[in-house]
Scaffold this active site. Structure first.
Site, PDB file in Angstrom:
ATOM      1  N   SER A  26       0.810  -1.212   0.000  1.00  0.00           N
ATOM      2  CA  SER A  26       0.000   0.000   0.000  1.00  0.00           C
ATOM      3  C   SER A  26       0.849   1.270   0.000  1.00  0.00           C
ATOM      4  CB  SER A  26      -0.963  -0.042   1.190  1.00  0.00           C
ATOM      5  OG  SER A  26      -1.947   0.944   1.093  1.00  0.00           O
TER       6      SER A  26
ATOM      7  N   ASP B  88       9.616   5.722 -10.540  1.00  0.00           N
ATOM      8  CA  ASP B  88       9.175   6.374 -11.779  1.00  0.00           C
ATOM      9  C   ASP B  88       9.906   7.682 -12.048  1.00  0.00           C
ATOM     10  OD1 ASP B  88       7.463   4.339 -12.311  1.00  0.00           O
ATOM     11  OD2 ASP B  88       5.611   5.504 -12.206  1.00  0.00           O
TER      12      ASP B  88
ATOM     13  N   LYS C 152      -0.769  -4.372  -3.083  1.00  0.00           N
ATOM     14  CA  LYS C 152      -2.078  -3.813  -2.685  1.00  0.00           C
ATOM     15  C   LYS C 152      -2.195  -2.405  -3.266  1.00  0.00           C
ATOM     16  CE  LYS C 152      -5.091  -2.578   1.136  1.00  0.00           C
ATOM     17  NZ  LYS C 152      -5.296  -1.201   0.642  1.00  0.00           N
TER      18      LYS C 152
END
Length: 449
Positions: free
Chosen positions: A292, A303, A317
């Site tokens: 999460s 990224d 998740k």
């Protein structure tokens, strides 16, 4: 009388929702009335014919709970105690063992122990099954019931019977419950490298990470060679704190977006335009227990090419749960959207793949362990990108660079190989100053040496 009253109440509520001009929806809702009528027939039959007298409220709550649990592993009904426990957990203080668990075919399965808690110190591992608590069989009960049995006043003893895949026999573990007063952030300096460990994303985690960066500089009397951000076995927590932690290492930009049922229902969360580390080299450690909010941070830094992600594939998740109060004491936890990294990748099911896969070879049981991930949970949400089994099976391939045994590492005083390897990788950069994206590129080259 009760059945007739409730049937009419359901019907009137449903009628109020029908657009008068939409015949198709009206026809669909007519089917729903029939189903509601069937539900009321069963409700009345249970009330009148069940072997023992039953409580109407218990039946209705059970129906609500069943409806939500049929959706996905993370949507559920919160009764008074569960609603209170959720609040306590987010505040980071409760009496228990410090285990993140799930249900697997009716059995309690450990996702990860939280560092520096009774479960962690007892050597419990991801993939272990808890079959008995104090001699009582724990099977085919709700997750909340299982958690409630493990929690209790600090100082009270508890015995768990553990089944570990790869071992022939179950074994017992005696523990003492503690007040799990999580310090979400801890830091230390290893060989000139700042190591920041985040156990959970609870209140003030972002501010604590900022303070950890300052504390490391004070301890060294200078800037460190780089940072290791340790998110292993971190089950997640508050979204806002994940955004705040990401902002410590980013100079602005998107951290994460969440998207609901409608394509236009998108919310974006951005980092502050201030990199507190000045672009220093960063390695993020993750494993199968990183879930999460941990995956949000790892995905954002990956990224933006701001950090090298190292370790093992994360939990996966990537869904957002909204807690909706139903009364002052009860509520529902409902999955309302999915998380996406800045490049548009869904975290759900596939998780975050590390740039450099480093197994925890210092764990003598690591080859026997079967880490629990989102894709293992029943009724888990599917990833639109459909992470393939062959892709996930890549995690099991051996890397000749990490052929050493736990015994060999222990003889050298290495008890946490993943952390050791991360610190060593930053150390290989030498004294050549690099920052930002160039630092991450340099780390990737250094990790292959």
């Amino acid at each position: 009388m009760t059945s007739s009253f409730l049937r009419n109440a359901f019907a009137l509520s449903a009628l109020a929702l029908i657009p008068a001009t939409t015949a198709a929806l009206a026809e669909a809702d007519a089917d729903n009335y029939a189903a509601i009528g069937e539900f009321m027939d069963v409700f009345q039959k249970v009330r009148s014919d069940y072997v023992d007298k039953v409580d109407d409220e218990k039946l209705i709550r059970g129906a609500i709970s069943g409806m939500l649990s049929s959706l996905d592993p993370h949507s559920n009904y919160l009764d008074e105690s569960e609603f209170q426990n959720l609040t306590i957990k987010l505040e980071g203080s409760y009496g228990g063992l410090g285990l993140s668990v799930t249900m697997d075919e009716g059995a309690v399965k450990i996702i990860a122990p939280i560092e520096d808690t009774p479960g962690y110190r007892a050597g419990l591992k991801s993939g272990d099954y808890i079959t008995y608590i104090n001699g009582e069989l724990i099977y085919d009960i709700s997750l909340d019931e299982a958690v409630a049995k493990m929690r209790g006043p600090a100082g009270t003893p508890i015995k768990l019977t553990i089944v570990r895949p790869g071992r022939d026999k179950p074994f017992d573990v005696d523990l003492v419950r503690e007040k799990i007063d999580l310090k979400p952030v801890k830091w230390e300096v290893k060989d000139g490298v700042g190591v920041i460990n985040i156990n959970e994303f609870s209140a003030n985690t972002g501010a604590d990470v900022k303070e950890a960066v300052r504390g490391i500089t004070r301890a060294l009397g200078r800037k460190p060679a780089g940072y290791v951000l340790d998110l292993r076995s971190n089950p997640g927590g508050i979204l806002g704190e994940a955004v705040s932690v990401s902002g410590v290492f980013l100079d602005g930009g998107e951290v994460v977006s969440d998207r609901g049922r409608n394509k236009t229902d998108i919310r974006r969360y951005n980092a502050d335009r201030l990199d507190d580390t000045g672009g220093a080299p960063v390695i993020v450690l993750i494993d199968g227990g990183s879930a999460s909010a941990s995956e949000i941070v790892a995905g954002a830094l990956q990224d933006h090419h701001r950090a090298l992600i190292m370790g093992e594939r994360s939990f996966g998740k990537g869904s957002v749960q909204t807690v909706i109060p139903i009364s002052e004491q009860t509520g529902i936890k409902l999955t309302t959207s999915r998380y996406y990294t800045p490049s548009g990748r869904s975290i759900q099911e596939g998780g975050i793949k590390p740039d450099v896969r480093v197994p925890q070879v210092s764990d003598p049981d690591y080859k026997l362990r079967q880490p629990v991930r989102e894709s293992d949970l029943r009724r888990h949400l599917r990833n639109e990108a459909k992470a393939s089994d062959p892709t996930l099976e890549e995690d099991l391939k051996a890397d000749p660079r990490f052929a050493m045994t736990a015994e060999q590492l222990k003889a050298k005083g290495i008890t946490d190989f993943q952390l050791f390897y991360a610190v060593q990788t930053i150390g290989r950069l030498g004294k050549v100053p690099v920052s930002g994206v160039k630092a991450t590129e340099a780390l990737k080259k250094a990790s292959a040496k």
